[in-house]
Write a protein that holds these residues in place. Structure first.
Motif, short mmCIF file in Angstrom:
data_model
loop_
_atom_site.label_atom_id
_atom_site.label_comp_id
_atom_site.label_asym_id
_atom_site.label_seq_id
_atom_site.Cartn_x
_atom_site.Cartn_y
_atom_site.Cartn_z
N GLN A 189 0.94 -1.21 0.07
CA GLN A 189 -0.08 0.00 0.06
C GLN A 189 0.92 1.34 -0.04
OE1 GLN A 189 -2.83 -0.34 3.28
NE2 GLN A 189 -3.93 -1.66 2.42
N GLY A 190 0.34 2.08 -0.72
CA GLY A 190 1.07 3.50 -0.76
C GLY A 190 2.09 3.61 -1.81
N LYS A 191 2.40 2.51 -2.59
CA LYS A 191 3.45 2.58 -3.68
C LYS A 191 3.04 2.91 -5.15
CE LYS A 191 6.44 -0.29 -0.84
NZ LYS A 191 7.85 -0.75 -0.83
N GLY A 192 1.72 3.25 -5.13
CA GLY A 192 1.15 3.42 -6.41
C GLY A 192 0.82 2.15 -7.17
N TYR A 193 1.00 1.04 -6.88
CA TYR A 193 0.82 -0.15 -7.64
C TYR A 193 -0.83 -0.10 -8.07
CZ TYR A 193 5.46 -1.58 -6.38
OH TYR A 193 6.79 -1.72 -6.06
N GLY A 194 -1.55 -0.03 -6.91
CA GLY A 194 -3.08 -0.10 -7.27
C GLY A 194 -3.59 1.16 -8.26
N ARG A 195 -3.12 2.04 -8.04
CA ARG A 195 -3.60 3.34 -8.91
C ARG A 195 -2.91 3.04 -10.37
NH1 ARG A 195 -4.62 8.75 -8.85
NH2 ARG A 195 -4.58 8.82 -6.69
N PHE A 196 -1.73 2.62 -10.29
CA PHE A 196 -1.22 2.20 -11.98
C PHE A 196 -2.19 1.17 -12.57
CE2 PHE A 196 1.37 -1.01 -14.54
CZ PHE A 196 1.41 0.14 -15.46
N ALA A 197 -2.58 0.01 -11.53
CA ALA A 197 -3.39 -0.87 -12.38
C ALA A 197 -4.68 -0.50 -12.71
CB ALA A 197 -3.58 -1.99 -11.14
N VAL A 198 -5.33 0.33 -11.88
CA VAL A 198 -6.81 0.93 -12.29
C VAL A 198 -6.52 1.68 -13.59
CG1 VAL A 198 -8.64 2.47 -11.55
CG2 VAL A 198 -7.63 0.69 -9.77
N GLU A 199 -5.60 2.72 -13.54
CA GLU A 199 -5.44 3.56 -14.71
C GLU A 199 -5.13 2.84 -15.93
OE1 GLU A 199 -2.75 6.37 -13.17
OE2 GLU A 199 -3.96 7.40 -12.09
N SER A 200 -4.46 1.75 -15.73
CA SER A 200 -4.10 0.69 -16.98
C SER A 200 -5.48 0.46 -17.45
CB SER A 200 -2.97 -0.23 -16.63
OG SER A 200 -1.93 0.37 -16.42
N VAL A 201 -6.19 -0.27 -16.72
CA VAL A 201 -7.19 -0.86 -17.09
C VAL A 201 -8.13 0.20 -17.56
CG1 VAL A 201 -9.63 -2.12 -16.28
CG2 VAL A 201 -7.12 -2.81 -15.48
N ALA A 202 -8.36 1.24 -17.03
CA ALA A 202 -9.28 2.21 -17.74
C ALA A 202 -8.85 2.78 -18.90
CB ALA A 202 -9.26 3.79 -16.83
N ALA A 203 -7.46 2.91 -19.06
CA ALA A 203 -6.82 3.28 -20.65
C ALA A 203 -7.30 2.17 -21.57
CB ALA A 203 -5.51 3.55 -20.47
N GLU A 204 -7.10 0.85 -21.18
CA GLU A 204 -7.61 -0.06 -22.10
C GLU A 204 -9.06 -0.04 -22.37
OE1 GLU A 204 -7.05 -3.41 -24.73
OE2 GLU A 204 -5.78 -1.75 -24.04
N ILE A 205 -9.87 -0.13 -21.51
CA ILE A 205 -11.25 0.08 -21.75
C ILE A 205 -11.40 1.39 -22.74
CG2 ILE A 205 -13.59 0.48 -20.47
CD1 ILE A 205 -12.56 -1.06 -18.21
N ARG A 206 -11.00 2.46 -22.59
CA ARG A 206 -11.11 3.51 -23.31
C ARG A 206 -10.80 3.20 -24.83
NH1 ARG A 206 -8.60 6.53 -19.28
NH2 ARG A 206 -10.24 7.78 -17.96
N ARG A 207 -9.45 2.58 -24.99
CA ARG A 207 -8.94 2.34 -26.03
C ARG A 207 -10.06 1.61 -26.93
NH1 ARG A 207 -6.52 -1.47 -29.02
NH2 ARG A 207 -6.49 -3.14 -27.28
N ARG A 208 -10.85 0.64 -26.28
CA ARG A 208 -11.71 -0.20 -26.71
C ARG A 208 -13.14 0.24 -26.75
NH1 ARG A 208 -10.56 -6.54 -24.71
NH2 ARG A 208 -8.14 -6.42 -25.16
N GLY A 209 -13.27 1.75 -26.57
CA GLY A 209 -14.52 2.25 -26.90
C GLY A 209 -15.51 2.34 -25.50
N GLY A 210 -14.94 1.84 -24.60
CA GLY A 210 -15.77 1.73 -23.25
C GLY A 210 -16.22 3.28 -22.51
N LYS A 211 -17.11 3.38 -21.92
CA LYS A 211 -17.19 4.50 -21.21
C LYS A 211 -17.34 4.40 -19.84
CE LYS A 211 -17.89 6.43 -25.26
NZ LYS A 211 -16.92 7.01 -25.89
N GLU A 212 -17.23 3.40 -19.34
CA GLU A 212 -17.19 3.16 -17.82
C GLU A 212 -16.70 2.00 -17.42
OE1 GLU A 212 -21.78 4.84 -16.87
OE2 GLU A 212 -21.56 2.71 -17.08
N LEU A 213 -16.03 2.21 -16.21
CA LEU A 213 -15.36 1.29 -15.58
C LEU A 213 -15.97 0.85 -14.21
CD1 LEU A 213 -13.08 -0.84 -14.81
CD2 LEU A 213 -11.74 1.15 -14.22
#
Length: 63
Positions: A1-25
């Motif tokens: 906790q506190g090292k940014g791994y969780g934030r990185f994971a969520v942001e990476s998944v969100a970016a992939e969903i956006r890339r595929r045309g998704g609007k919500e996570l």
């Protein structure tokens, strides 16, 4: 906790969903003082009013 791994994971998944045309996570979490609610809300998720299997449902708008 506190090292940014969780934030990185969520942001990476969100970016992939956006890339595929998704609007919500969507995510779910168990409510409680030691749960991840603050983490998700801090990333911009909002509670959508649903509870599934005792877990709070959150949504992040990607549009």
């Amino acid at each position: 906790q506190g090292k940014g791994y969780g934030r990185f994971a969520v942001e990476s998944v969100a970016a992939e969903i956006r890339r595929r045309g998704g609007k919500e996570l969507h995510v779910t979490w168990h409510p409680g003082p030691s749960g991840p609610e603050g983490f998700y809300l801090g990333l911009g998720f909002r509670r959508n009013g649903e509870v599934v299997g005792g877990e709070t449902v959150g949504v992040l708008e990607l549009g």
